[in-house]
Design a protein around this motif. Structure first.
Motif, mmCIF file in Angstrom:
data_model
loop_
_atom_site.group_PDB
_atom_site.id
_atom_site.type_symbol
_atom_site.label_atom_id
_atom_site.label_comp_id
_atom_site.label_asym_id
_atom_site.label_seq_id
_atom_site.Cartn_x
_atom_site.Cartn_y
_atom_site.Cartn_z
ATOM 1 N N PHE A 219 0.834 -1.207 0.000
ATOM 2 C CA PHE A 219 0.000 0.000 0.000
ATOM 3 C C PHE A 219 0.864 1.250 0.000
ATOM 4 C CE2 PHE A 219 -2.102 3.411 2.316
ATOM 5 C CZ PHE A 219 -3.316 3.514 1.657
ATOM 6 N N PHE A 220 1.836 1.304 0.907
ATOM 7 C CA PHE A 220 2.709 2.482 0.991
ATOM 8 C C PHE A 220 3.565 2.625 -0.261
ATOM 9 C CE2 PHE A 220 1.995 2.450 5.649
ATOM 10 C CZ PHE A 220 1.746 3.796 5.823
ATOM 11 N N ARG A 221 4.062 1.522 -0.781
ATOM 12 C CA ARG A 221 4.895 1.580 -1.980
ATOM 13 C C ARG A 221 4.119 2.134 -3.161
ATOM 14 N NH1 ARG A 221 6.192 -4.069 -4.334
ATOM 15 N NH2 ARG A 221 4.044 -3.727 -5.018
ATOM 16 N N ASP A 222 2.928 1.605 -3.403
ATOM 17 C CA ASP A 222 2.135 2.066 -4.543
ATOM 18 C C ASP A 222 1.654 3.497 -4.343
ATOM 19 O OD1 ASP A 222 2.586 -0.432 -5.526
ATOM 20 O OD2 ASP A 222 0.552 -1.194 -5.228
ATOM 21 N N ALA A 223 1.292 3.827 -3.103
ATOM 22 C CA ALA A 223 0.844 5.193 -2.836
ATOM 23 C C ALA A 223 1.975 6.185 -3.073
ATOM 24 C CB ALA A 223 0.333 5.305 -1.396
ATOM 25 N N TYR A 224 3.177 5.821 -2.671
ATOM 26 C CA TYR A 224 4.326 6.710 -2.887
ATOM 27 C C TYR A 224 4.573 6.908 -4.380
ATOM 28 C CZ TYR A 224 9.082 8.497 -2.955
ATOM 29 O OH TYR A 224 10.199 9.267 -3.206
ATOM 30 N N ARG A 225 4.565 5.831 -5.124
ATOM 31 C CA ARG A 225 4.820 5.925 -6.565
ATOM 32 C C ARG A 225 3.761 6.775 -7.268
ATOM 33 N NH1 ARG A 225 6.618 -0.376 -7.772
ATOM 34 N NH2 ARG A 225 8.880 0.029 -7.908
ATOM 35 N N GLU A 231 3.057 14.451 -8.912
ATOM 36 C CA GLU A 231 3.890 15.628 -8.678
ATOM 37 C C GLU A 231 4.793 15.909 -9.870
ATOM 38 O OE1 GLU A 231 4.223 15.260 -3.779
ATOM 39 O OE2 GLU A 231 5.802 14.470 -5.085
ATOM 40 N N ILE A 232 5.326 14.870 -10.478
ATOM 41 C CA ILE A 232 6.232 15.039 -11.615
ATOM 42 C C ILE A 232 5.490 15.596 -12.827
ATOM 43 C CG2 ILE A 232 7.620 13.759 -13.307
ATOM 44 C CD1 ILE A 232 8.397 11.895 -10.948
ATOM 45 N N TYR A 233 4.273 15.156 -13.029
ATOM 46 C CA TYR A 233 3.480 15.603 -14.184
ATOM 47 C C TYR A 233 2.529 16.741 -13.826
ATOM 48 C CZ TYR A 233 5.099 11.772 -17.137
ATOM 49 O OH TYR A 233 5.876 10.922 -17.897
ATOM 50 N N ASP A 234 2.814 17.462 -12.738
ATOM 51 C CA ASP A 234 2.028 18.633 -12.352
ATOM 52 C C ASP A 234 0.549 18.303 -12.196
ATOM 53 O OD1 ASP A 234 4.333 20.310 -12.448
ATOM 54 O OD2 ASP A 234 4.143 20.392 -14.621
ATOM 55 N N GLY A 235 0.267 17.111 -11.664
ATOM 56 C CA GLY A 235 -1.105 16.721 -11.378
ATOM 57 C C GLY A 235 -1.861 16.120 -12.539
ATOM 58 N N GLN A 236 -1.234 16.010 -13.706
ATOM 59 C CA GLN A 236 -1.924 15.492 -14.892
ATOM 60 C C GLN A 236 -1.051 14.480 -15.638
ATOM 61 O OE1 GLN A 236 -2.884 19.160 -16.988
ATOM 62 N NE2 GLN A 236 -4.867 19.288 -15.968
ATOM 63 N N PRO A 237 -0.771 13.334 -15.029
ATOM 64 C CA PRO A 237 0.029 12.329 -15.732
ATOM 65 C C PRO A 237 -0.748 11.720 -16.890
ATOM 66 C CG PRO A 237 -0.827 11.442 -13.681
ATOM 67 C CD PRO A 237 -1.174 12.902 -13.681
ATOM 68 N N PRO A 238 -0.087 11.370 -17.997
ATOM 69 C CA PRO A 238 -0.772 10.734 -19.124
ATOM 70 C C PRO A 238 -1.413 9.410 -18.706
ATOM 71 C CG PRO A 238 1.428 11.486 -19.753
ATOM 72 C CD PRO A 238 1.332 11.615 -18.262
ATOM 73 N N VAL A 239 -2.519 9.088 -19.342
ATOM 74 C CA VAL A 239 -3.246 7.864 -18.994
ATOM 75 C C VAL A 239 -2.362 6.637 -19.158
ATOM 76 C CG1 VAL A 239 -5.205 6.404 -19.605
ATOM 77 C CG2 VAL A 239 -5.464 8.891 -19.606
ATOM 78 N N GLU A 240 -1.571 6.597 -20.239
ATOM 79 C CA GLU A 240 -0.736 5.419 -20.470
ATOM 80 C C GLU A 240 0.323 5.260 -19.388
ATOM 81 O OE1 GLU A 240 0.780 8.822 -23.130
ATOM 82 O OE2 GLU A 240 -1.144 7.922 -22.527
ATOM 83 N N ILE A 241 0.773 6.374 -18.818
ATOM 84 C CA ILE A 241 1.752 6.300 -17.737
ATOM 85 C C ILE A 241 1.106 5.745 -16.467
ATOM 86 C CG2 ILE A 241 3.258 7.639 -16.242
ATOM 87 C CD1 ILE A 241 4.347 7.301 -19.018
ATOM 88 N N ILE A 242 -0.132 6.186 -16.196
ATOM 89 C CA ILE A 242 -0.855 5.661 -15.034
ATOM 90 C C ILE A 242 -1.082 4.161 -15.187
ATOM 91 C CG2 ILE A 242 -3.006 5.794 -13.729
ATOM 92 C CD1 ILE A 242 -3.240 8.696 -14.516
ATOM 93 N N GLU A 243 -1.496 3.752 -16.373
ATOM 94 C CA GLU A 243 -1.743 2.333 -16.613
ATOM 95 C C GLU A 243 -0.467 1.521 -16.469
ATOM 96 O OE1 GLU A 243 -3.500 2.285 -20.469
ATOM 97 O OE2 GLU A 243 -5.521 2.774 -19.734
ATOM 98 N N ARG A 244 0.636 2.084 -16.931
ATOM 99 C CA ARG A 244 1.918 1.382 -16.792
ATOM 100 C C ARG A 244 2.277 1.207 -15.324
ATOM 101 N NH1 ARG A 244 7.001 0.720 -19.487
ATOM 102 N NH2 ARG A 244 8.733 0.777 -17.996
ATOM 103 N N LEU A 245 2.091 2.262 -14.544
ATOM 104 C CA LEU A 245 2.425 2.193 -13.132
ATOM 105 C C LEU A 245 1.523 1.207 -12.400
ATOM 106 C CD1 LEU A 245 4.198 3.353 -10.852
ATOM 107 C CD2 LEU A 245 2.408 5.047 -10.462
ATOM 108 N N GLN A 246 0.253 1.225 -12.726
ATOM 109 C CA GLN A 246 -0.701 0.334 -12.064
ATOM 110 C C GLN A 246 -0.576 -1.094 -12.558
ATOM 111 O OE1 GLN A 246 -4.428 2.281 -12.844
ATOM 112 N NE2 GLN A 246 -4.239 3.632 -11.065
ATOM 113 N N GLY A 247 0.037 -1.260 -13.739
ATOM 114 C CA GLY A 247 0.217 -2.604 -14.272
ATOM 115 C C GLY A 247 -1.092 -3.313 -14.539
ATOM 116 N N THR A 248 -2.049 -2.598 -15.112
ATOM 117 C CA THR A 248 -3.386 -3.162 -15.305
ATOM 118 C C THR A 248 -3.392 -4.361 -16.240
ATOM 119 O OG1 THR A 248 -3.743 -1.499 -17.033
ATOM 120 C CG2 THR A 248 -4.550 -0.998 -14.833
#
Length: 269
Positions: A219-225, A231-248
């Motif tokens: 939980f803490f690891r994923d929340a941190y990432r 923060e890196i994308y100024d609050g608007q990360p690209p959808v494909e980046i979110i999907e990559r991080l979540q590993g859907t």
């Protein structure tokens, strides 16, 4: 060589700003692996033990002897006095407009807000903002590196681990004060101690989020990432980046639900 930390910081900001403007870097995609998980889990347990034994009790005591208004005033003060960290990293990222707005917020709250104890800048359409050297490195194209959990410092990455020493040494007035003074009983470190207590105190309200979580480490690891990604994308990360991080694409939802149910059944028994 000058020992003035502000002058040295301005030189570094100016030099790095030139580098930033001359190089258009692309943000590296986030890593989703955890190669040091065994070590990280041990450090997570260590930090959790230290927190329960020593850190959290101090934060709880702080909340007992203060009111919400008092804690808000103290938090306002530290948020304002650490604003040079944000302004410096705005410049390092080639964002003079954002740096100007945050400088205006800093000046207004320092003067009209009585050294930052109050926040009149927010009422003047200058909302709070934050930035750090880890985000700057990401903007420069530095990969995030492996996820790490360090003793006492907590979660970070191979890239973010540099934000604490760089921001603290060059841009943080609280750290400057501690370095430039030698008071009796090391009293120069009291502001830093109070700042850490304030941070831990504010986190107590969010502890309920861990209820029902079968693996707090994950939980803490994923929340941190995810927080760092926003923060890196100024609050608007690209959808494909979110999907990559979540590993859907690789997640077995049924397996996750089964693991959660097994955890809840074991806890209830």
């Amino acid at each position: 060589m000058s020992k003035n930390p502000l002058r040295n910081s301005l030189r570094i900001v100016a030099a790095a700003l030139i580098i930033t403007l001359l190089s258009a870097c692309t943000i590296a995609p986030p890593r989703t692996d955890d190669p040091y998980e065994r070590f990280n889990r041990k450090m997570y347990k260590f930090n959790d033990t230290v927190d329960r034994v020593a850190i959290r009790p101090v934060a709880v005591g702080y909340r007992k002897i203060t009111t919400p208004n008092m804690r808000r005033v103290v938090s306002n003060f530290f948020a304002n006095i650490k604003m040079p960290i944000t302004i410096a990293n705005d410049l390092l990222q080639g964002k003079p407009g954002q740096a100007g707005r945050n400088t205006g917020r800093f000046v207004i709250n320092t003067t009209l807000g009585f050294l930052g104890l109050f926040d009149p800048a927010s009422e003047m359409n200058l909302p709070p903002d934050s930035n750090d050297f880890g985000v700057t490195l990401a903007k420069w194209g530095v990969p995030d590196g492996p996820y790490l959990v360090l003793p006492l410092l907590g979660p970070t990455t191979g890239r973010d681990v540099w934000r604490t020493p760089v921001d603290s040494y060059y841009f943080d007035p609280v750290s400057w004060y501690a370095r430039e003074h030698d008071l009796k009983h090391n009293a120069q470190y009291l502001p830093q101690f109070l700042y850490l207590v304030t941070l831990r105190s504010s986190a107590i309200d969010a502890e309920g989020l861990l209820e029902g979580v079968y693996d707090p480490y994950v939980f803490f690891r994923d929340a941190y990432r995810q927080r760092r990604l926003y923060e890196i994308y100024d609050g608007q990360p690209p959808v494909e980046i979110i999907e990559r991080l979540q590993g859907t694409d690789d997640v077995d939802i049924d397996q996750l639900l089964e693991e959660q149910q097994q955890y809840e059944q074991g806890k209830g028994g």
